[in-house]
Structures are given as structure tokens and as C-alpha cells.
Design an enzyme around this catalytic site. Structure first.
Site, PDB file in Angstrom:
ATOM      1  N   HIS A  20     -55.360  18.688  46.688  1.00  0.00           N
ATOM      2  CA  HIS A  20     -55.719  19.665  47.717  1.00  0.00           C
ATOM      3  C   HIS A  20     -55.158  21.026  47.335  1.00  0.00           C
ATOM      4  CE1 HIS A  20     -51.646  19.506  49.264  1.00  0.00           C
ATOM      5  NE2 HIS A  20     -51.734  18.189  49.356  1.00  0.00           N
ATOM      6  N   HIS A  23     -51.592  21.513  45.903  1.00  0.00           N
ATOM      7  CA  HIS A  23     -51.401  21.163  44.488  1.00  0.00           C
ATOM      8  C   HIS A  23     -51.949  22.279  43.594  1.00  0.00           C
ATOM      9  CE1 HIS A  23     -52.009  17.017  46.384  1.00  0.00           C
ATOM     10  NE2 HIS A  23     -50.704  17.131  46.166  1.00  0.00           N
ATOM     11  N   CYS A 128     -37.234   7.262  54.025  1.00  0.00           N
ATOM     12  CA  CYS A 128     -38.633   7.582  54.351  1.00  0.00           C
ATOM     13  C   CYS A 128     -39.522   7.103  53.214  1.00  0.00           C
ATOM     14  CB  CYS A 128     -38.844   9.085  54.554  1.00  0.00           C
ATOM     15  SG  CYS A 128     -40.617   9.462  54.724  1.00  0.00           S
ATOM     16  N   CYS A 131     -41.730   9.945  51.668  1.00  0.00           N
ATOM     17  CA  CYS A 131     -41.005  10.866  50.767  1.00  0.00           C
ATOM     18  C   CYS A 131     -40.382  10.090  49.604  1.00  0.00           C
ATOM     19  CB  CYS A 131     -39.821  11.535  51.454  1.00  0.00           C
ATOM     20  SG  CYS A 131     -40.159  12.637  52.802  1.00  0.00           S
ATOM     21  N   CYS A 146     -38.642  11.153  60.102  1.00  0.00           N
ATOM     22  CA  CYS A 146     -38.664  12.016  58.925  1.00  0.00           C
ATOM     23  C   CYS A 146     -39.086  13.414  59.363  1.00  0.00           C
ATOM     24  CB  CYS A 146     -39.636  11.477  57.887  1.00  0.00           C
ATOM     25  SG  CYS A 146     -39.945  12.658  56.559  1.00  0.00           S
ATOM     26  N   HIS A 149     -42.598  14.103  57.430  1.00  0.00           N
ATOM     27  CA  HIS A 149     -43.778  13.299  57.753  1.00  0.00           C
ATOM     28  C   HIS A 149     -43.868  12.895  59.221  1.00  0.00           C
ATOM     29  CE1 HIS A 149     -43.496  12.746  53.310  1.00  0.00           C
ATOM     30  NE2 HIS A 149     -44.781  13.013  53.437  1.00  0.00           N
ATOM     31  N   LYS A 298     -57.747  25.823  63.409  1.00  0.00           N
ATOM     32  CA  LYS A 298     -58.871  26.417  62.671  1.00  0.00           C
ATOM     33  C   LYS A 298     -59.414  25.463  61.614  1.00  0.00           C
ATOM     34  CE  LYS A 298     -57.703  31.262  63.030  1.00  0.00           C
ATOM     35  NZ  LYS A 298     -56.672  31.982  62.281  1.00  0.00           N
ATOM     36  N   LYS A 301     -64.464  21.776  60.369  1.00  0.00           N
ATOM     37  CA  LYS A 301     -65.072  21.243  59.156  1.00  0.00           C
ATOM     38  C   LYS A 301     -65.427  22.359  58.180  1.00  0.00           C
ATOM     39  CE  LYS A 301     -67.486  16.889  59.523  1.00  0.00           C
ATOM     40  NZ  LYS A 301     -68.786  16.325  59.830  1.00  0.00           N
TER      41      LYS A 301
END
Ligand code: MSP
Length: 508
Positions: A20, A23, A128, A131, A146, A149, A298, A301
Site C-alpha cells: 500500500h 510501503h 502483540c 507487531c 496494543c 493495532h 474520506k 471507494k
């Protein structure tokens, strides 16, 4: 003068999810540094890859009903494909499931044990699984959850091998005192230092009962705790990235290791401690960047689609994504990203400031001088703005200030736009007596554009190559980024570099 070596890394990405924007962000920043150093003539190595072991991957595989190996094989390809799609020039892509990595991890961690830094014990505490992190008391959110997360932590009770991290508190404090730029930016240095000063607890070196990992050679039935295996990629990859050649001597220690703020503890505390325990030098710099934030509401899609790196690249090209991310989110800080902000920067800065400057310049040289840039010295009025620009950019990138460096260049893009307006070549062209002046203006514009395009290469590699080719001066070495350093002759017209995009109909 001997070439300096420059080794830059990104974190290795978990194969439990698809690539995503987050990255893409780290990979692009690392690529900017790699490309800049190549421009300087340095001996560069740029590494990225995938983190394939441990619980995060095992759990995701269970959810999908496949083995961790199958999941890794399927997903790593998407990360490997992401790099070239982003225009990233990584020299190698490492996978922690590579048997050569596995063997090297075993070698290094056995040395850590032989050096007396490992012991058997029982771990009792909070963990976790997302993680893969044993949380210390300071890292636990309300209700034993966590903080990253937001899931409940599990209580672990394990008979493991431990790494004597506590013994490294002093060496780490010394490292931080001697090398104030070891961790950047400063706020992250302070955060890491206060973590150390708050007291370090020993941490698991191995895990029992997990079968997806690097086997512990001296204790069958255990695997190494995934973070040690993962961190070591930065070191192990050098030994097998080039078939038949070990690059370790040439590139270790790494020059810059870029990581997100969520993995600060591992890279600024565990990692240097492990390297010291293995008698290896620690990296020159760890740069901790912030998060790309997307307003949850926001994330409709259509917005989600636009900010999907693959979708943005398909529609606008990788340079536009690279530019936007490096420009809009100050590297080192958190920043919001949105489709609206992307489109605004694309229009206003890439299409108008830079794209138009390029088209106008080439078109005017075409129209007024038959496509040949006048062979006269540039206008000294531009000297003050351009003189130390390349040095300034290099200084900023020496501190991984990728946003600031880009801003320095963009100030000159705007300067050149003002120059066109001030000198109004279209008016000069109507006046025979101003032919000499027009020559100077056109030569200065073409030359200024060339210098800026050389400097922008790390951020906009595809655009830069296209424009330098049109200017007939493909040389993009940093040395070429001085007014007058190269001679422009015949130029070729180009299509708009950043064409206006029709507004996309809202996704259903
Ligand atoms: N596998 C570990 C890293 C091991 S390195 C020895 C890992 N992987 S990850 O895939 O979860 O994250 C990799 C990097 O992506 C981290 O640096 C993380 O901060 C970054 N990003 C993930 N989401 C992000 C944003 N939304 N914004 C910016 N970067 C973030 O952690």
C-alpha cells in the site's frame, strides 16, 4: 578521489498484506537517496525486500487457509513488482525465506550466543502477534491492548533463549552520545534515548512452538524470534546479492536505514545492540519517518482508489506519485494525504510550474531560434539563485532531508517562471534590436531548465530522462547541475510532461 560507498535500505515488508501507499513511501524516499548518490558518482547499493517469517505471516496464512510458505510466495511477488512500478532502482530484493539468508542468520546468531549474550529463561509477559512484539509496560495501552493495532495483547509464558539486551544499555548510551546523528530526526533520537534510559529488559532471542522461522541450530524445535531474523536481512543480503561476490566489505555498515516510526525500537535499540553483540559495526544513520495519514471518513471507494499507489501510477505515472509523497508529507513527520491534495500539486506544481516551463522553453527556442539554443553565456541575474544549489541539495540529502531538498529546487523552478514573465521573450521577439537580449534569455531558460532537471532526477527520474533527452544533454551527473556546465545545442519539442487529466467520474 576514491568513490564513497553508499548503502541505503528500506524495512522489509510483511507478506501478510498487499503493498500500500505506506510501503511505497519508504521505498520512494530510499530511491531518492540512492539515485542522488549515484549522481554524485558514489558506489551505491539499495536494498529492499520482504519479511516472510514469524507470527504475522503465519496467522495471515491460517486465515487464508494456505501454508505460510504459499502465502509468502504469492505475496512477495507483489512487493517485488511494486519497486519497478514506483521507478525504484533497488539493486536487490531480499526474501527472508531465502536459504542463504537463513544460513547467515544462523551463523550470526550462533556467534551472539558464543559471545555470551544468550541464556535460557522463561518469558512471562504481554505480546502483540500483529507487531510480533513483546511489549514492555510502557508500551501497553489501556486494557492490555496494543497501542498500534488496538487488539488485546496475549499473555505469553515461554521457555526461550533470551538475548541479554539489558547489558547493552551502556554501550547504546555511549553510541548515542558519540553519534548524535545516529538516529534522525532529533525527536526520534530523543525518543530512542529515553527508551534506553528508562531501562532495557532482556528480550526473547528464540520462540518455542512456532515452526515458521529460522531454526535455532543449537536447540532444535525452536526458531529465532522473527525480528532478529528480519533485522539481519540488511547484513545478510550483501553476502549473496551478487552471485559469486560478497559485498559485505564494500557496503557494510549501511549508510542510511529508513524506517517508519512504528518500528523505531527495533531499529534504534535492538538492532545496534545485536550488531554489537555479533562484533559488527552499526549503521551510520537510522532515519525514522512519520506516517501517511488518511482521514478515515474520506476513505470512500473513489478516494481509496485514487490513493492506491497502483491506480495513481496507472493514471498519472510514477513520477507524479513520487513527487507528491516526497513533497506533501515532510519526511520525518506525519502528514495527511488525500486525492484532492494530490491533484492540486499535480496541476499547480508539476503541470504548471515545471511542465509549462519546459514546454514553453522548448517551444520558444523552436519558434524564435529554429530549435537551436543560442550559444551565449547565461544571464548573470540567475547566478545568485543557482550558484550553490547543487551543493545545498547534496547537504540536505546528506541528512536525508528529501522534502527540504526538493523545496530548494522548486524555489528555483518558480524563479525561472518569474524570469520568463519578467523578460517576456515573446515581446523581445518582436523587436529586431533585442535579438541579442532574446538570445541570452532563451539560453538562460534552457540552461536553467537543464540544471533543475538534473537536480530533480532523483524525484522525477522518468521525466528527467525525457526532458534531458529533449535538451540534447542526457548527462545527469551532479557535476552537470551548474549553469554553463553543459552546452545545449538543438532541442526537440516534447509532449506535455504532466498532461491535464480528465476528471475521473466518481467510482460507484
Ligand atoms: N516487517 C516489518 C519490518 C521489518 S524490517 C527489519 C514491518 N513490515 S510492514 O510491512 O508492516 O511495514 C513496513 C514499513 O512500512 C514500516 O516502516 C512502516 O512504518 C511503513 N508503513 C506502513 N504503513 C505506513 C503508513 N501509513 N505511512 C508511512 N509508512 C508506514 O514492519
Amino acid at each position: 578521489m576514491a568513490r564513497s560507498s553508499f548503502y541505503v535500505t528500506t524495512p522489509i515488508y510483511y507478506v501478510n498484506a498487499a503493498p500500500h501507499l505506506g510501503h511505497a513511501y519508504t521505498t520512494i524516499a530510499a530511491d531518492v537517496l540512492a539515485r542522488h548518490h549515484r549522481q554524485r558518482g558514489d558506489d551505491v547499493f539499495f536494498l529492499t525486500g520482504t519479511d516472510e517469517h514469524g507470527e504475522p505471516v503465519k496467522l495471515a496464512a491460517e486465515r487464508e487457509g494456505v501454508t505460510p510458505g504459499e502465502l509468502a510466495d504469492r505475496n512477495y511477488e507483489r512487493f517485488q513488482a511494486l519497486a519497478p512500478q514506483l521507478g525504484a532502482s533497488n539493486d536487490f530484493f531480499v526474501r527472508t525465506s531465502d536459504p542463504r539468508h537463513v544460513a547467515k542468520v544462523q551463523e550470526v546468531l550462533t556467534r551472539v550466543k558464543d559471545n555470551g549474550h544468550a541464556y535460557e529463561g522463561v518469558y512471562e509477559g504481554w505480546y502483540c502477534p500483529r507487531c510480533a512484539d513483546f511489549k514492555t509496560d510502557r508500551e501497553i495501552a489501556e486494557g492490555n491492548t496494543c497501542p498500534i493495532h488496538k487488539i488485546p495483547l496475549t499473555r505469553e509464558h515461554e521457555h526461550n533463549w533470551f538475548f541479554r539486551l539489558s547489558a547493552f544499555a551502556e554501550p547504546l548510551e555511549r553510541l548515542f552520545a558519540e553519534r548524535p546523528d545516529f538516529v534522525q530526526p532529533r525527536v526520534r533520537y530523543n525518543e530512542a534515548l529515553s527508551f534506553i534510559q528508562g531501562g532495557l529488559q532482556d528480550v526473547s532471542l528464540t520462540r518455542r512452538g512456532l515452526d515458521w522461522g529460522v531454526p535455532v541450530p543449537w536447540d532444535p524445535g525452536q526458531v529465532f524470534y522473527v525480528w532478529w531474523d528480519a533485522l539481519l536481512n540488511y547484513y545478510t543480503a550483501l553476502s549473496f546479492a551478487h552471485e559469486g561476490e560478497d559485498l559485505t566489505e564494500r557496503f557494510w555498515p549501511a549508510s542510511y536505514q529508513l524506517v517508519g516510526k512504528d518500528i523505531l525500537k527495533f531499529h534504534t535499540i535492538y538492532w545496534p545492540a545485536l550488531l554489537m553483540a555479533a562484533d559488527l559495526p552499526v549503521p551510520d544513520h537510522v532515519f525514522v519517518h512519520g506516517f501517511l495519514l488518511m482521514d478515515g471518513e474520506k476513505m470512500s471507494k473513489s478516494l481509496g482508489n485514487v490513493l492506491d499507489p497502483f491506480a495513481v501510477i496507472d493514471r498519472f505515472g510514477s513520477d507524479a506519485l513520487r513527487y507528491y509523497l516526497m513533497r506533501d508529507v515532510s519526511f520525518g513527520q506525519d502528514g495527511s494525504v488525500s486525492a484532492g491534495a494530490f491533484e492540486e500539486r499535480y496541476e499547480r506544481e508539476l503541470a504548471n510550474d515545471y511542465g509549462n516551463l519546459a514546454s514553453r522553453t522548448l517551444a520558444m527556442v523552436g519558434r524564435y531560434r529554429d530549435g537551436r539554443a543560442p550559444d551565449v553565456p547565461h544571464d548573470p541575474a540567475l547566478d545568485a539563485d543557482f550558484e550553490d544549489l547543487a551543493t545545498r541539495v547534496a547537504e540536505l540529502l546528506d541528512r536525508a532531508e528529501v522534502t527540504q531538498a526538493l523545496e530548494e529546487i522548486w524555489v528555483r523552478v518558480r524563479r525561472l517562471n518569474r524570469y520568463v514573465e519578467e523578460r517576456a521573450p515573446w515581446k523581445l521577439a518582436k523587436d529586431e534590436a533585442a535579438a541579442g537580449e532574446l538570445d541570452v534569455v532563451l539560453a538562460s531558460l534552457a540552461e536553467g531548465l537543464r540544471v533543475l532537471t538534473v537536480l530533480l532526477q532523483p524525484w522525477l527520474p522518468a521525466t528527467s530522462a525525457k526532458l534531458l533527452a529533449a535538451l540534447g544533454t542526457p548527462d545527469d551527473a551532479l557535476q552537470a547541475a551548474q549553469l554553463g556546465a553543459r552546452r545545449i545545442g538543438v532541442v526537440a519539442p516534447i509532449e506535455p510532461l504532466f498532461p491535464k487529466q480528465p476528471t475521473e467520474p466518481a467510482a460507484a
